[in-house]
Design a protein around this motif. Structure first.
Motif, PDB file in Angstrom:
ATOM      1  N   VAL A 216      -6.109 -12.679 -66.085  1.00  0.00           N
ATOM      2  CA  VAL A 216      -7.898 -12.120 -65.931  1.00  0.00           C
ATOM      3  C   VAL A 216      -8.374 -13.644 -64.969  1.00  0.00           C
ATOM      4  CG1 VAL A 216      -9.893 -12.205 -67.050  1.00  0.00           C
ATOM      5  CG2 VAL A 216      -8.074 -10.519 -67.581  1.00  0.00           C
ATOM      6  N   HIS A 217      -8.956 -14.766 -65.220  1.00  0.00           N
ATOM      7  CA  HIS A 217      -9.046 -15.647 -65.195  1.00  0.00           C
ATOM      8  C   HIS A 217      -8.848 -15.897 -63.180  1.00  0.00           C
ATOM      9  CE1 HIS A 217      -9.859 -18.332 -69.248  1.00  0.00           C
ATOM     10  NE2 HIS A 217     -10.695 -17.239 -68.776  1.00  0.00           N
ATOM     11  N   ALA A 218      -7.210 -15.944 -63.174  1.00  0.00           N
ATOM     12  CA  ALA A 218      -7.022 -15.966 -61.996  1.00  0.00           C
ATOM     13  C   ALA A 218      -7.903 -14.695 -60.965  1.00  0.00           C
ATOM     14  CB  ALA A 218      -5.529 -15.667 -61.820  1.00  0.00           C
ATOM     15  N   GLN A 219      -8.109 -13.686 -61.540  1.00  0.00           N
ATOM     16  CA  GLN A 219      -8.552 -12.434 -60.690  1.00  0.00           C
ATOM     17  C   GLN A 219      -9.948 -12.861 -60.447  1.00  0.00           C
ATOM     18  OE1 GLN A 219      -6.693 -10.155 -59.503  1.00  0.00           O
ATOM     19  NE2 GLN A 219      -8.205  -9.357 -58.680  1.00  0.00           N
ATOM     20  N   LEU A 220     -10.826 -13.375 -62.276  1.00  0.00           N
ATOM     21  CA  LEU A 220     -11.957 -13.487 -61.265  1.00  0.00           C
ATOM     22  C   LEU A 220     -12.292 -14.676 -60.375  1.00  0.00           C
ATOM     23  CD1 LEU A 220     -13.347 -13.449 -65.536  1.00  0.00           C
ATOM     24  CD2 LEU A 220     -13.899 -12.546 -63.572  1.00  0.00           C
ATOM     25  N   VAL A 223     -12.981 -12.778 -57.278  1.00  0.00           N
ATOM     26  CA  VAL A 223     -14.143 -11.453 -57.344  1.00  0.00           C
ATOM     27  C   VAL A 223     -15.317 -12.135 -56.733  1.00  0.00           C
ATOM     28  CG1 VAL A 223     -15.040  -9.822 -59.114  1.00  0.00           C
ATOM     29  CG2 VAL A 223     -12.548  -9.874 -59.369  1.00  0.00           C
ATOM     30  N   PRO A 224     -15.924 -11.305 -55.848  1.00  0.00           N
ATOM     31  CA  PRO A 224     -16.792 -11.792 -55.315  1.00  0.00           C
ATOM     32  C   PRO A 224     -18.259 -11.382 -55.866  1.00  0.00           C
ATOM     33  CG  PRO A 224     -15.717  -9.762 -53.450  1.00  0.00           C
ATOM     34  CD  PRO A 224     -15.273 -10.056 -54.837  1.00  0.00           C
ATOM     35  N   THR A 298     -17.468 -20.423 -66.037  1.00  0.00           N
ATOM     36  CA  THR A 298     -16.579 -21.903 -65.113  1.00  0.00           C
ATOM     37  C   THR A 298     -15.844 -21.919 -64.245  1.00  0.00           C
ATOM     38  OG1 THR A 298     -16.073 -22.952 -67.639  1.00  0.00           O
ATOM     39  CG2 THR A 298     -15.506 -23.558 -65.746  1.00  0.00           C
ATOM     40  N   THR A 299     -15.182 -20.358 -63.789  1.00  0.00           N
ATOM     41  CA  THR A 299     -13.986 -20.108 -62.609  1.00  0.00           C
ATOM     42  C   THR A 299     -14.753 -19.844 -61.658  1.00  0.00           C
ATOM     43  OG1 THR A 299     -12.182 -19.413 -64.402  1.00  0.00           O
ATOM     44  CG2 THR A 299     -12.016 -19.032 -62.313  1.00  0.00           C
ATOM     45  N   VAL A 304     -18.410 -20.526 -56.693  1.00  0.00           N
ATOM     46  CA  VAL A 304     -19.508 -20.422 -56.155  1.00  0.00           C
ATOM     47  C   VAL A 304     -19.854 -21.404 -55.413  1.00  0.00           C
ATOM     48  CG1 VAL A 304     -22.193 -20.251 -56.359  1.00  0.00           C
ATOM     49  CG2 VAL A 304     -20.161 -18.864 -56.987  1.00  0.00           C
ATOM     50  N   GLN A 305     -19.502 -22.786 -56.144  1.00  0.00           N
ATOM     51  CA  GLN A 305     -20.202 -24.356 -56.012  1.00  0.00           C
ATOM     52  C   GLN A 305     -19.072 -24.806 -53.939  1.00  0.00           C
ATOM     53  OE1 GLN A 305     -19.474 -26.484 -59.287  1.00  0.00           O
ATOM     54  NE2 GLN A 305     -20.266 -25.378 -60.446  1.00  0.00           N
TER      55      GLN A 305
END
Length: 309
Positions: A216-220, A223-224, A298-299, A304-305
């Motif tokens: 899930v973290h890897a997919q997030l 995700v745009p 966090t991910t 975004v940053q």
């Protein structure tokens, strides 16, 4: 005729489905279409008459169903596959094959072929050469789908007694139309499904859920999300909003020295100063310390940053 009100029921074995998945069908159709073009070119070179081969359909069925669909008397060239009891089959009318042989021996194709008969030794030798060339085209067209060594095994003339495979064995069957000069013949190529399906892969592959959190973290991270740069919000009465007019001044509780908020879905994730990137406005991230509120995101926040730097 069955009695009125009764229906015939066919037993279906879910462990051995007799239909191809759509993605598997498309892969096989492309492979057999390539084989058809190669086979047509090879026939043109061998019989010295313009020949065309077209692939009409690709299906999966049991060997019993395949044999039942063939004429009682026909030419069936059997091919042995290493490590498989079932054999591959290239089938075509013997009358068409005799016409091909006639062209190879210098004939003009006007000779009359009456009925279906067995081939003589010379005819068998010539047809065997044709089939060996066709086999090379088949290997090339299927590519990585056919990893098993295959070779010509023999010729049969009775579709019901050929015994190329067990009655319940699944076969990948491709139907072709062969045009040699003015004559047209129907042909089929049948390959044991067990020799091809493992290379096609699973239709709906699944992954283990043991590491669901990491997945899930890897997919997030990919995700745009919509990112906004905002000032601190002000609380006002509905009456003020309903009576807004051009020229009204709204006071915002955002100090001049304080960076703007970089927010995703209303959740502040970073602080940033307004800047420019060429002819466009941009922001420079100045801080990412927003406490525990940003921890669940966090991910995506890191993603975004990077886009804003």
């Amino acid at each position: 005729m069955p009695a009125r009100g009764t229906r015939s029921v066919d037993v279906y074995d879910f462990r051995r489905p007799t239909t191809l998945a759509r993605e598997h069908t498309r892969v096989l159709e492309l492979a057999f279409e390539t084989f058809a073009r190669q086979w047509g070119t090879q026939l043109t070179a061998k019989v010295r008459v313009v020949s065309q081969v077209a692939c009409e359909q690709v299906i999966m069925c049991t060997y019993d169903e395949y044999a039942a669909s063939l004429p009682p008397t026909t030419a069936m060239v059997l091919f042995a596959l290493e490590d498989f009891d079932a054999k591959a089959v290239v089938q075509f009318p013997t009358s068409a094959a005799l016409s091909w042989v006639g062209h190879m021996l210098g004939g003009n194709g006007t000779q009359i072929v009456t009925g279906e008969r067995k081939f003589t030794l010379i005819e068998q030798a010539l047809l065997r050469r044709l089939m060996e060339d066709a086999l090379e085209d088949l290997r090339y067209s299927l590519g990585s789908l056919l990893v098993t060594p295959i070779s010509v095994d023999g010729i049969q003339y009775n579709s019901q007694f050929a015994q190329a495979a067990a009655t319940g064995d699944l076969m990948i069957v491709a139907g072709f139309e062969i045009r040699v000069g003015e004559s047209i013949a129907a042909a089929t190529v049948a390959l044991p499904a067990d020799a091809l399906l493992p290379q096609l892969g699973e239709t709906n592959p699944t992954r283990s859920t043991a590491n669901a959190k990491e997945l899930v973290h890897a997919q997030l991270a990919w995700v745009p999300v919509d990112v906004s740069l905002r000032l601190a919000s002000a609380r006002v009465l509905p009456d003020r909003i309903l009576n807004l007019a051009v020229g009204d001044l709204l006071r915002l509780p955002h100090p001049q020295h304080r960076p703007l908020d970089v927010a995703v879905g209303g959740q502040p994730l970073a602080g940033a100063a307004v800047g420019a990137n060429g002819s466009r406005l941009a922001c420079v991230v100045t801080s990412t310390d927003f406490g525990d509120a940003a921890a669940p995101l966090t991910t995506p926040a890191m993603h975004v940053q990077e886009n804003f730097r």
